[in-house]
Design a protein around this motif. Sequence first.
Motif, PDB file in Angstrom:
ATOM      1  N   PHE A 249       5.244  10.195  -4.333  1.00 38.09           N
ATOM      2  CA  PHE A 249       3.856  10.522  -4.685  1.00 38.09           C
ATOM      3  C   PHE A 249       2.939  10.582  -3.452  1.00 38.09           C
ATOM      4  CE2 PHE A 249      -0.447   9.285  -6.063  1.00 38.09           C
ATOM      5  CZ  PHE A 249      -0.663  10.218  -7.065  1.00 38.09           C
TER       6      PHE A 249
ATOM      7  N   GLY B 152      -4.740  12.195  -0.325  1.00 40.91           N
ATOM      8  CA  GLY B 152      -5.489  10.952  -0.114  1.00 40.91           C
ATOM      9  C   GLY B 152      -6.741  11.138   0.721  1.00 40.91           C
ATOM     10  N   GLU B 153      -6.879  12.305   1.362  1.00 39.11           N
ATOM     11  CA  GLU B 153      -8.147  12.651   2.015  1.00 39.11           C
ATOM     12  C   GLU B 153      -8.663  13.895   1.321  1.00 39.11           C
ATOM     13  OE1 GLU B 153      -8.399  13.061   6.269  1.00 39.11           O
ATOM     14  OE2 GLU B 153      -7.163  11.295   6.598  1.00 39.11           O
TER      15      GLU B 153
ATOM     16  N   ASP C  22      -7.416  -2.268 -18.803  1.00 39.70           N
ATOM     17  CA  ASP C  22      -8.308  -3.372 -19.171  1.00 39.70           C
ATOM     18  C   ASP C  22      -9.245  -3.660 -17.995  1.00 39.70           C
ATOM     19  OD1 ASP C  22      -8.471  -6.023 -21.021  1.00 39.70           O
ATOM     20  OD2 ASP C  22      -8.757  -6.493 -18.893  1.00 39.70           O
ATOM     21  N   PRO C  23     -10.547  -3.838 -18.274  1.00 39.00           N
ATOM     22  CA  PRO C  23     -11.507  -4.036 -17.179  1.00 39.00           C
ATOM     23  C   PRO C  23     -11.154  -5.208 -16.262  1.00 39.00           C
ATOM     24  CG  PRO C  23     -12.650  -3.871 -19.293  1.00 39.00           C
ATOM     25  CD  PRO C  23     -11.183  -3.842 -19.585  1.00 39.00           C
ATOM     26  N   GLU C  24     -10.608  -6.271 -16.832  1.00 40.47           N
ATOM     27  CA  GLU C  24     -10.377  -7.446 -15.998  1.00 40.47           C
ATOM     28  C   GLU C  24      -8.996  -7.479 -15.375  1.00 40.47           C
ATOM     29  OE1 GLU C  24     -11.699 -11.259 -17.599  1.00 40.47           O
ATOM     30  OE2 GLU C  24     -13.215 -10.111 -18.697  1.00 40.47           O
TER      31      GLU C  24
ATOM     32  N   SER D 185      -6.712  -4.880 -15.364  1.00 39.81           N
ATOM     33  CA  SER D 185      -6.220  -3.579 -14.935  1.00 39.81           C
ATOM     34  C   SER D 185      -4.912  -3.186 -15.614  1.00 39.81           C
ATOM     35  CB  SER D 185      -6.046  -3.501 -13.410  1.00 39.81           C
ATOM     36  OG  SER D 185      -7.318  -3.396 -12.815  1.00 39.81           O
TER      37      SER D 185
ATOM     38  N   LEU E  11     -15.727  -9.951 -13.227  1.00 38.26           N
ATOM     39  CA  LEU E  11     -14.748 -10.668 -12.408  1.00 38.26           C
ATOM     40  C   LEU E  11     -15.141 -12.089 -12.000  1.00 38.26           C
ATOM     41  CD1 LEU E  11     -13.606  -7.747 -10.065  1.00 38.26           C
ATOM     42  CD2 LEU E  11     -12.567  -8.510 -12.195  1.00 38.26           C
TER      43      LEU E  11
ATOM     44  N   ALA F   2     -12.553   9.038  -1.050  1.00 38.82           N
ATOM     45  CA  ALA F   2     -11.596   8.954   0.050  1.00 38.82           C
ATOM     46  C   ALA F   2     -12.343   8.681   1.350  1.00 38.82           C
ATOM     47  CB  ALA F   2     -10.806  10.254   0.162  1.00 38.82           C
ATOM     48  N   VAL F   3     -11.565   8.475   2.427  1.00 41.59           N
ATOM     49  CA  VAL F   3     -12.193   8.258   3.732  1.00 41.59           C
ATOM     50  C   VAL F   3     -11.559   9.243   4.708  1.00 41.59           C
ATOM     51  CG1 VAL F   3     -10.584   6.360   4.255  1.00 41.59           C
ATOM     52  CG2 VAL F   3     -12.720   6.534   5.523  1.00 41.59           C
TER      53      VAL F   3
ATOM     54  N   GLU G 254     -11.123  13.695 -16.422  1.00 42.92           N
ATOM     55  CA  GLU G 254     -11.905  12.613 -17.004  1.00 42.92           C
ATOM     56  C   GLU G 254     -12.221  12.982 -18.444  1.00 42.92           C
ATOM     57  OE1 GLU G 254     -14.507  10.302 -14.258  1.00 42.92           O
ATOM     58  OE2 GLU G 254     -15.006  12.339 -13.690  1.00 42.92           O
TER      59      GLU G 254
ATOM     60  N   ARG H 147     -19.535   6.743 -10.299  1.00 45.11           N
ATOM     61  CA  ARG H 147     -18.384   5.972 -10.766  1.00 45.11           C
ATOM     62  C   ARG H 147     -18.164   4.805  -9.816  1.00 45.11           C
ATOM     63  NH1 ARG H 147     -16.477  10.954  -9.696  1.00 45.11           N
ATOM     64  NH2 ARG H 147     -16.548  12.386 -11.457  1.00 45.11           N
TER      65      ARG H 147
ATOM     66  N   SER I 202      -4.841   8.984 -15.619  1.00 45.55           N
ATOM     67  CA  SER I 202      -6.266   8.724 -15.851  1.00 45.55           C
ATOM     68  C   SER I 202      -6.622   8.310 -17.273  1.00 45.55           C
ATOM     69  CB  SER I 202      -7.100   9.946 -15.459  1.00 45.55           C
ATOM     70  OG  SER I 202      -8.449   9.593 -15.478  1.00 45.55           O
ATOM     71  N   LEU I 203      -6.098   8.995 -18.276  1.00 48.15           N
ATOM     72  CA  LEU I 203      -6.480   8.698 -19.658  1.00 48.15           C
ATOM     73  C   LEU I 203      -5.226   8.488 -20.512  1.00 48.15           C
ATOM     74  CD1 LEU I 203      -9.080  11.593 -19.991  1.00 48.15           C
ATOM     75  CD2 LEU I 203      -9.619   9.178 -19.623  1.00 48.15           C
TER      76      LEU I 203
ATOM     77  N   GLU J 215       0.816  -1.201   0.000  1.00 46.60           N
ATOM     78  CA  GLU J 215       0.000   0.000   0.000  1.00 46.60           C
ATOM     79  C   GLU J 215       0.857   1.260   0.000  1.00 46.60           C
ATOM     80  OE1 GLU J 215      -3.005  -0.269   3.086  1.00 46.60           O
ATOM     81  OE2 GLU J 215      -3.229  -2.376   2.548  1.00 46.60           O
TER      82      GLU J 215
ATOM     83  N   SER K 122     -18.708  14.416  -6.039  1.00 49.05           N
ATOM     84  CA  SER K 122     -18.778  15.572  -5.146  1.00 49.05           C
ATOM     85  C   SER K 122     -19.863  16.572  -5.549  1.00 49.05           C
ATOM     86  CB  SER K 122     -17.420  16.264  -5.080  1.00 49.05           C
ATOM     87  OG  SER K 122     -17.019  16.661  -6.371  1.00 49.05           O
TER      88      SER K 122
ATOM     89  N   PRO L 111      -9.105   6.926  -4.249  1.00 50.92           N
ATOM     90  CA  PRO L 111      -9.003   8.378  -4.468  1.00 50.92           C
ATOM     91  C   PRO L 111      -8.589   8.692  -5.903  1.00 50.92           C
ATOM     92  CG  PRO L 111      -7.970   7.793  -2.390  1.00 50.92           C
ATOM     93  CD  PRO L 111      -8.303   6.491  -3.091  1.00 50.92           C
TER      94      PRO L 111
ATOM     95  N   THR M 117     -12.271  17.418 -13.846  1.00 51.27           N
ATOM     96  CA  THR M 117     -11.719  16.509 -12.844  1.00 51.27           C
ATOM     97  C   THR M 117     -12.871  15.950 -12.007  1.00 51.27           C
ATOM     98  OG1 THR M 117     -11.517  18.136 -11.091  1.00 51.27           O
ATOM     99  CG2 THR M 117      -9.712  18.035 -12.669  1.00 51.27           C
ATOM    100  N   PHE M 118     -12.541  15.037 -11.090  1.00 50.95           N
ATOM    101  CA  PHE M 118     -13.578  14.468 -10.218  1.00 50.95           C
ATOM    102  C   PHE M 118     -14.348  15.554  -9.474  1.00 50.95           C
ATOM    103  CE2 PHE M 118     -10.816  10.483  -9.706  1.00 50.95           C
ATOM    104  CZ  PHE M 118     -11.494   9.842 -10.721  1.00 50.95           C
ATOM    105  N   THR M 119     -13.684  16.635  -9.136  1.00 55.28           N
ATOM    106  CA  THR M 119     -14.366  17.678  -8.366  1.00 55.28           C
ATOM    107  C   THR M 119     -14.986  18.731  -9.274  1.00 55.28           C
ATOM    108  OG1 THR M 119     -12.332  18.930  -8.163  1.00 55.28           O
ATOM    109  CG2 THR M 119     -12.829  17.397  -6.380  1.00 55.28           C
TER     110      THR M 119
ATOM    111  N   CYS N 176       0.895   6.126 -15.710  1.00 54.76           N
ATOM    112  CA  CYS N 176       0.662   4.709 -15.416  1.00 54.76           C
ATOM    113  C   CYS N 176       0.762   3.835 -16.674  1.00 54.76           C
ATOM    114  CB  CYS N 176      -0.708   4.513 -14.796  1.00 54.76           C
ATOM    115  SG  CYS N 176      -0.946   5.448 -13.295  1.00 54.76           S
TER     116      CYS N 176
ATOM    117  N   MET O  64     -10.093  -2.066 -12.006  1.00 52.27           N
ATOM    118  CA  MET O  64     -11.081  -1.648 -13.014  1.00 52.27           C
ATOM    119  C   MET O  64     -11.911  -0.491 -12.477  1.00 52.27           C
ATOM    120  SD  MET O  64     -13.117  -1.804 -15.577  1.00 52.27           S
ATOM    121  CE  MET O  64     -14.744  -1.185 -15.895  1.00 52.27           C
ATOM    122  N   ARG O  65     -12.192   0.453 -13.333  1.00 57.76           N
ATOM    123  CA  ARG O  65     -13.140   1.492 -12.918  1.00 57.76           C
ATOM    124  C   ARG O  65     -14.088   1.783 -14.066  1.00 57.76           C
ATOM    125  NH1 ARG O  65     -11.029   7.528 -13.612  1.00 57.76           N
ATOM    126  NH2 ARG O  65     -10.419   7.304 -15.749  1.00 57.76           N
TER     127      ARG O  65
END
Lengths: 784, 233
Positions: free
Chosen positions: A63, A107-108, A234-236, A238, B139, B178-179, A172, B48, A203-204, A30, B96, B172, A177-179, A266, B1-2
């Motif tokens: 990172f 991360g938060e 890849d969905p399965e 990754s 899966l 996130a948590v 995305e 998502r 991401s892309l 992790e 969000s 995230p 972005t996500f926000t 990535c 996967m996402r």
Amino acid sequence: MAEKRANDRFLILDGGMGTMLQRAGLGGGERPEVLSVTKPDKITAIHAAYLDAGAEVVYTNTFGANRLKLEGCGYTVAQVVRAAVENARAAADPRGGRVALDIGPLGELLEPAGTLRFEEAYDLFAKIVRAGAEGADLVVIETMTDLYEVKAALLAAKENCSLPVWVSMTFEESGRTFTGCSAEAMAATLEGLQADAVGINCSLGPVEILPIAQRLCEATSLPVFIKPNAGLPDPETSSYDITPEKFCAQMLPYFELGAFAVGGCCGTTPEYIRRLADAAAGRIPREREVKHRSVVCTPTLVQQIEGLTVVGERINPTGKKRFKQALLDGDMDYILTQALSQQEAGAQILDVNVGLPGVDEPAMMERVVKSIQTVCDLPLQLDSSNPEALERGLRVYNGKPIVNSVNGEQKVLDAVLPLCRKYGAAVVGLTLDEEGLPLKAEERLAVARRIVAACDAEGIPREDIYIDCLTLTASAQQKEVAETLRAVRMVKETLGVRTVLGVSNISFGLPNRELLNHSFLTMAAAAGLDLAIINPNIPSMMDAVRAADLLLCRAKKAKRYLEVYADAARPQPAAPAQEMRIEDAIYRGLKAEARSCAQALLARMGELALINEKLIPALDRVGADFETGRLFLPQLLQAAGAAQVAFDVVKQEILARGKPPVSKGRILVATVKGDIHDIGKNIVKVILENYGYEVTDLGKDVPPERIVAEVEKRGIRLVGLSALMTTTLPSMEETIRQLRKTRPFCKIFVGGAVLTPEYAKRIGADYYAKDAKQSVDIAKEVLG
Amino acid sequence: MRANLHFSLPLDRREICRYLSCPAEEADRLEGEIARAERELAERAAARCTFARFPLVWGEGDALTFGPQIPLEGGDIRRHLSGCSAVILLAVTLGSGVDELLRRAAALDLAYSVLLDAAASVAAEQAAALAERQAEAALCRAGEYHTGRFSPGYGDLPLELQRRVIPLLDAPRRIGLAVTNSLILTPRKSVTALIGVADHPVAGWLAGCDSCRLREKCEWRKRGMPCGGEKSK
């Protein structure tokens, strides 16, 4: 560094670190950052592989090297970061490469989505910068999705080292972005905050990022860098789906885009970078033509100043008793309703002025800016003559704001312009100086010229300057009205800046102010006014704005006009409320009826009698029917909403007549630190207000210290605390402990899903309230 | 996967009423506001999900772990995963934008904000159900069987598990989930869950009221309509 390299050839950046760790059999953990300490040779080898493949910049393995993510790993942030920088240096030095200190998201989530405060985020980032700047050649903030977090990181980097700072965000396919942050908002904000380069990563793949990169290149004059993933996962499995050859082929358009540096994220490996470096060899980055647009923004809303733009003036205590009271009480809800109702009415920017004797203006500015941006996406214009208040507001503002205002006085320019430059704000400049306000247009132009020169010297671009030629009152200076309009025209034509006017002042002291206000607005629009500071809640003002759009052909296809008036049948004002008793209006949750009943009754009976003889019995009936299951929660809340409207009528009346407020006592409510569930607390608040109590609502995630301070400051005798999680009950207990220590006579009631009467007792609360109704019973017992 | 999820409408009226602690018949009276909530949620939600499969390791005695030796504590999850050899870990968020919508509503209109919150919770559940089907399709292999969803904090499965699940799924970065330090998922309208996978039919076990923390004061239970009760064995 970015600037120097930008013109002659492409700069090649490295590829994915995680991908290489997996290949080396080090994936799956992790916290890969710890490997910098435990397996330094492996990390150095990865950097070396990228440099040997042609990368000139490598990102350190940091990172996630922040205190939150490293908690419990056995190493400090400083240890991990220093080791990572050394690993990178060991590879870069013999090969002539450069080392970028890598900073990823914490991360938060930051407030308001999460509970991490902006200032805490700043401190977490600053720690990484201080540990790693020595030994790095630049700082790169990457894979960000929240512009607010970027701002915290960028300020932390700029204020704690002197290295160039690059920022890349992750989008995305929607282009956000996500926000919800767009490339344009990113560009406007980060250029203002003086990032040294901006980019897109992760991401892309190259194909999906390309249209977003194009938008970024059009929106910024900063150097742009791109690090895509090796396609999509890849969905399965990754794993990423494109080969080095394909990646390289898909990267070719970026050489024509005007980017100055490229690399991979990535899924990419040294093989991808080798091909990319080969393809880039001999090419020269294209010069970009960037249009200099006047823009202010929040992450989700970019307001381009094009045609008449409406700045709402209602967040300002001048001449508004109810607003003054809200500031004195710290009543954020009232201020938020002012923000949202102006947005609803068509405001595009909100002026924020919270200066009032008896109010700590810097602290209030910070609090109000933070509060407004939790619910409203309009850009803000921070309006203060207090540099400290401006700085507090600018620091926590999320996006690119305007500062209102400086004028031609040298000491004001000296105090405020550096703040605008540092935080990337646009500037309003008033055409007055030490000598006062000149009457002739030529003299106002001369002051404007001085302001513009000072902005030039500070590095504030012309498109960010808004000159206010100042509206004089027609009743006192009738002849100068035309001078103001002439000055607007001259300033625009001569200086190439934007203009702004506060419109309502024109009619001061005259009858039918509305007529004069919208007439003057139309004339000013014809003279070339860009920002109109008005009350958008007055329909005739917005009518004038939309008509000017169309007649002056200043908005694209007069969109705003047609949107509103195309369906000729405009919504009629609501029909007069039917004859109804206020008790029934409240019982049935009918707000308009409750309002008109309250107004009618106030003419016949006193405020106290209205509350005690009408409102409270009506609420009692609602409460009793709720308890016996004849009414349900939705009706109970609708009734509370109607009672709240009736109460507002009473409050307005009291303020208008300068009478003492009707209050049965003040109660503080808050959701405890760490908890962000506030529905229960909100319900309790409204019901208590319904019963005539004044409620100070500190909101959610409130530290014990703040609750204690507020209780002390206002001499509060009853406090209600809410917590919904087993994990936040300790915060509740701690708050009670601190209150007991300093305010032993203050009574405390608690509520929330996981609480029980026994537990409430155990943590030292005086009362357990199972619902809002019980909290009223408790209030009656304690305060009467 | 996402994956991005296509938000599914209409929202289950019966469920919205349950969250509002009122009988399902009330939905008719609330229809106007429910429809407004649906419209606003459809506009602002960006649902998502991300998921991954991990082997399940049944150790000595009560020990049960998955993935990089992450322990699964409590009797309920053991019963739920009984007979399974793998788990699918799933995280879903509405994003969000929904949180902002909720904050805005809370500032303007309490009654509507409570209804909107209930509708958003139902939307998150429906998104989770959709994600569950996608995850199983991606899966589970031919001939495999799976249980329903089981979330941290449910029954006696510790909420602390969120702190392991979120980084493991790289949530995230993948879906913006996130948590917090207090173990609250942010954005607020989000779900994490475990799904058991086996090579023979498995039914799962949804925790009933016995291990629920809110057992003594639960209004639903008092009214004889416990939240997971009718599904549990």
